[in-house]
Every structure is written in C-alpha cells, then in structure tokens.
Scaffold this motif. Structure first.
Motif, short mmCIF file in Angstrom:
data_model
loop_
_atom_site.label_atom_id
_atom_site.label_comp_id
_atom_site.label_asym_id
_atom_site.label_seq_id
_atom_site.Cartn_x
_atom_site.Cartn_y
_atom_site.Cartn_z
N GLU A 151 -14.33 6.28 0.19
CA GLU A 151 -14.36 4.80 1.41
C GLU A 151 -13.03 5.58 2.19
OE1 GLU A 151 -12.00 1.77 -1.14
OE2 GLU A 151 -14.41 1.63 -2.35
N ASN A 152 -12.32 6.23 2.32
CA ASN A 152 -11.48 6.87 2.78
C ASN A 152 -12.01 8.04 3.92
OD1 ASN A 152 -9.20 5.76 2.17
ND2 ASN A 152 -8.53 7.61 1.31
N LYS A 179 6.68 -3.01 4.79
CA LYS A 179 5.15 -4.22 5.04
C LYS A 179 3.58 -3.49 4.03
CE LYS A 179 6.54 -9.29 4.43
NZ LYS A 179 6.54 -10.43 4.78
N VAL A 180 3.60 -3.00 6.23
CA VAL A 180 2.33 -2.18 5.93
C VAL A 180 2.78 -0.52 5.09
CG1 VAL A 180 1.11 -0.79 7.94
CG2 VAL A 180 2.14 -2.88 9.08
N VAL A 181 3.34 -0.36 5.58
CA VAL A 181 3.71 1.34 4.74
C VAL A 181 3.46 0.59 3.03
CG1 VAL A 181 5.41 2.54 3.51
CG2 VAL A 181 5.67 2.42 5.54
N ALA A 182 3.74 -0.40 2.57
CA ALA A 182 3.85 -0.84 1.54
C ALA A 182 2.30 -1.00 1.00
CB ALA A 182 4.54 -1.99 0.98
N GLU A 183 1.90 -1.96 1.64
CA GLU A 183 0.14 -2.11 1.38
C GLU A 183 -0.39 0.01 1.92
OE1 GLU A 183 -0.47 -4.68 4.79
OE2 GLU A 183 0.04 -6.10 4.10
N VAL A 184 -0.50 0.10 2.63
CA VAL A 184 -0.97 1.90 2.53
C VAL A 184 -1.17 2.28 1.50
CG1 VAL A 184 -0.84 4.09 3.09
CG2 VAL A 184 -0.96 2.19 5.36
N VAL A 185 0.69 2.49 0.63
CA VAL A 185 1.05 2.83 -0.66
C VAL A 185 0.50 2.35 -1.87
CG1 VAL A 185 2.51 3.59 -2.43
CG2 VAL A 185 3.25 3.69 -0.05
N LYS A 186 0.21 1.00 -1.51
CA LYS A 186 -1.00 1.01 -2.82
C LYS A 186 -2.51 1.18 -2.84
CE LYS A 186 -1.38 -4.42 -4.24
NZ LYS A 186 -2.24 -5.16 -4.47
N LYS A 187 -2.47 1.05 -1.82
CA LYS A 187 -4.48 1.78 -1.71
C LYS A 187 -4.37 2.98 -2.31
CE LYS A 187 -7.36 2.56 2.29
NZ LYS A 187 -7.46 3.14 3.68
N TYR A 188 -3.05 3.83 -1.77
CA TYR A 188 -3.43 5.13 -2.42
C TYR A 188 -3.00 5.47 -4.05
CZ TYR A 188 -4.97 7.13 1.93
OH TYR A 188 -5.62 6.66 3.15
N SER A 215 -2.02 0.81 10.39
CA SER A 215 -1.83 0.89 9.35
C SER A 215 -2.74 1.64 8.81
CB SER A 215 -2.35 -0.59 8.48
OG SER A 215 -3.03 -0.16 7.26
N PHE A 216 -3.84 1.90 9.88
CA PHE A 216 -4.36 3.66 9.73
C PHE A 216 -4.00 4.58 10.37
CE2 PHE A 216 -7.55 6.70 12.28
CZ PHE A 216 -7.99 7.17 11.67
N ALA A 217 -2.91 4.53 11.43
CA ALA A 217 -2.53 5.94 11.75
C ALA A 217 -1.25 5.96 9.71
CB ALA A 217 -1.30 5.66 13.02
N LEU A 218 -0.72 5.50 9.27
CA LEU A 218 0.31 5.62 8.22
C LEU A 218 -1.22 5.97 7.86
CD1 LEU A 218 2.72 3.17 8.94
CD2 LEU A 218 2.65 5.30 9.17
N SER A 219 -2.25 5.02 7.42
CA SER A 219 -3.57 6.02 6.22
C SER A 219 -3.43 7.14 5.96
CB SER A 219 -4.57 5.36 6.06
OG SER A 219 -3.76 3.77 5.40
N GLY A 281 -8.42 13.42 11.02
CA GLY A 281 -7.46 12.47 10.69
C GLY A 281 -6.51 12.87 11.56
N LEU A 282 -5.44 13.51 11.85
CA LEU A 282 -5.09 13.70 12.57
C LEU A 282 -5.03 13.15 14.19
CD1 LEU A 282 -2.60 16.09 11.08
CD2 LEU A 282 -1.41 14.06 10.74
N TYR A 283 -6.28 13.67 15.00
CA TYR A 283 -6.32 13.64 16.12
C TYR A 283 -7.06 12.21 16.68
CZ TYR A 283 -9.66 13.12 19.52
OH TYR A 283 -10.95 12.68 20.62
#
Length: 316
Positions: A151-152, A179-188, A215-219, A281-283
C-alpha cells in the motif's frame, strides 16, 4: 497572395492617394495648369507600379519562405530591423518549444524508470507472501505487514504522479500536528509491532497547512524511521510550536549521503545495502514541504540514529 499584399501595404497606398489629392487641390485652388499635374502623376504612377512590383516580389518571397521554412537559416535573406526582430522571436519560441519537448521526454523517461523500479520493489512483499503461503508460514500479522508495504509503495507512486501533474492541489486549514502524527503512527502500527518498536509523541501545535500532504510527508519520514530502526527500539516524535522532529536509534546515515538525501532517485548506502529504498520518498517529501512552506533538516550518525525535523516557516 495579391490581396494580403495590398492589405499589409494599405496604409502606404492610402497615404499616396492623400498626397496626390493634396497636390491636385493646390493646382486647382491656385488655377495652375492641370496638364503639369497630369504629367507628374503619370510619372509617379510608373514609379509606384515599379516599386509595387518589387515590393510584391519581396513580399511573396517572404510569405513562401515563412510558409515552408524548417530551419532558421532559410530566413537569413530577410535583414530588415522588423525581420530581424521576428527571427529573434521565432528563435526564442523554438528554443522554448525544444526545451519543453526535452522536459516532457525526460519526464516520460523518468516515469518509465520509476514504474520499472516500483515493479521491482513491489515484487519483494509479493514474493514474501507467496513464499510464506507455499511453506504454510502465512500469519495474519505478517500478511498485514507485507500488505502495508504494498500500500505504501502504491500510495507513493500515485501521489508522485498526482503531485507532478497537479502541484496546486492544496487546501490550507488549521491542523493539529499531534492528530496528524497520531494518524500516521496508527497507520504503521502493524510494522511497529512486527519489530516491537515503541513510539512516543510529545507536545502539540497547530499549523495552517494542507492536512493530506502534511500527512504524506510525515508518513515518508516515519516510514524511514521504522525501516531502519533495530528491533525493540524506540521512535520519539517531539512537537514544538513550529517544529515536528522524528528521532530514532537506528542504523543512521553516512555523512557523505546527507547532502543528497533529497535528490530524486538517490538511495544512498542504506538503500543499496538493505534494498528498502526507492529513492523517491524523501525527494517527494522535500517537494511537498516546500509547497507547504516548511523546511526539512536531517542529522544522523552511523549506529546512533537519525533526527528528521520539519519546521514551519510561518510566524507562530
């Protein structure tokens, strides 16, 4: 071609007729012999016809050259100031068109290379699932982890294409960083459980930004932290008024790789060694954060870990 010629030179012929009329008016008002006017007019008409034929020849030659020319060198015979200005404009347009075509070709080539690379990357989790199924070692947890990797990869590819085609796809609003960070952590969550990673989130702040792209960048940042962390390690996410920092105690990044982390397609030593990086990803993270008015900084030491900090350029 005669009609376009007279249309282009209509001003000159109108001026000529006006001058002829003024001369006739002077002869008539002062009662001068009109025979002299007629003789002068006849001579002028002969000269006018000769000049008109010559100008028509040049006009026709130019029109034919413009209608069929392929190379700029074919227009070298036209040296008047206006012609030179037109030739310069044509050269600029051609240069811009060639550059645009070159960029399009390069973008197409990069996209083709990217898809090939992505196909190779996606084979890894698919092969893992296939192997586990063949050896009766397929577990729900491992399946979820491999599916998350798929998916990633797919999300990153789709977002890359979308971002390149629609770079104005942003909707700015007030967003809670926690909240955005928490959603990212939950995803992983599944990936973290597989490596027994603990994640701590400290602090909170509000950014005026696009929630989806932040959210995409933090992911992407958190995904790297999970990839390169050791088992049973810890990932720390610290949120201050203007920054979000993701810290891990993983394998670290070579110092010589740090300046090129945000280059498109660059994977560095870790990417080659562990075969986990796609070089995109980082680009993309850097490109997205630039649009969101954020900066990103990476500090790292081999075998000590990595800190990735994104900072809002907006005044708090």
């Amino acid at each position: 071609m005669i009609k376009p010629f007279f249309k282009e030179n209509a001003g000159w012929y109108a001026t000529y007729l006006g001058v002829v009329f003024l001369f006739f008016l002077n002869f008539w008002l002062y009662h001068l012999p009109l025979v002299y006017f007629a003789n002068a007019l006849a001579l002028n008409l002969v000269v006018l016809v000769v000049i008109s034929l010559w100008r028509y020849f040049l006009f026709r030659k130019k029109m034919l050259a413009l209608a069929h020319f392929v190379y700029d060198s074919e227009l070298e015979d036209f040296t008047s100031p206006s012609d030179l200005a037109y030739r310069t404009a044509i050269a600029k347009l051609r240069h811009a068109a060639n550059r645009k075509e070159l960029d399009a070709t390069s973008q197409k080539h990069n996209l083709e290379s990217l898809i090939k690379m992505w196909a190779h990357q996606m084979k890894v989790p698919l092969s893992a699932i296939s192997l586990m199924a063949q050896t009766n070692q397929l577990t729900p947890e491992e399946t979820k982890r491999q599916v998350l990797r798929l998916e990633n990869y797919l999300d990153t590819l789709l977002n890359y294409v979308k971002f390149n085609q629609h770079q104005d796809d942003f909707r700015f609003e007030k967003v809670s960083a926690r909240k955005v960070v928490a959603e990212v952590v939950k995803k992983y969550r599944t990936a973290c459980l597989a490596k027994n990673l603990s994640v701590t989130i400290t602090g909170d702040t509000t950014f005026k930004t696009d929630r989806k792209w932040l959210s995409f960048a933090l992911s992407q940042i958190f995904d790297n932290a999970v990839k390169y962390s050791h088992n049973n390690a810890q990932i720390r996410i610290t949120i201050t008024e203007t920054q979000v920092t993701v810290s891990d105690d993983g394998i670290g990044i070579l110092e010589e790789d740090l300046p090129r982390l945000f280059d498109e397609g660059f994977t560095g030593f870790n990417g080659h060694e562990h075969q986990k990086a796609t070089g995109l990803g980082l680009y993309m993270t850097k490109q997205v954060l630039d649009k969101l008015d954020f900066s990103i900084k990476v500090t790292s030491r081999i075998a000590k870990g990595t800190d990735v900090t994104i900072s809002s350029k907006q005044r708090p």
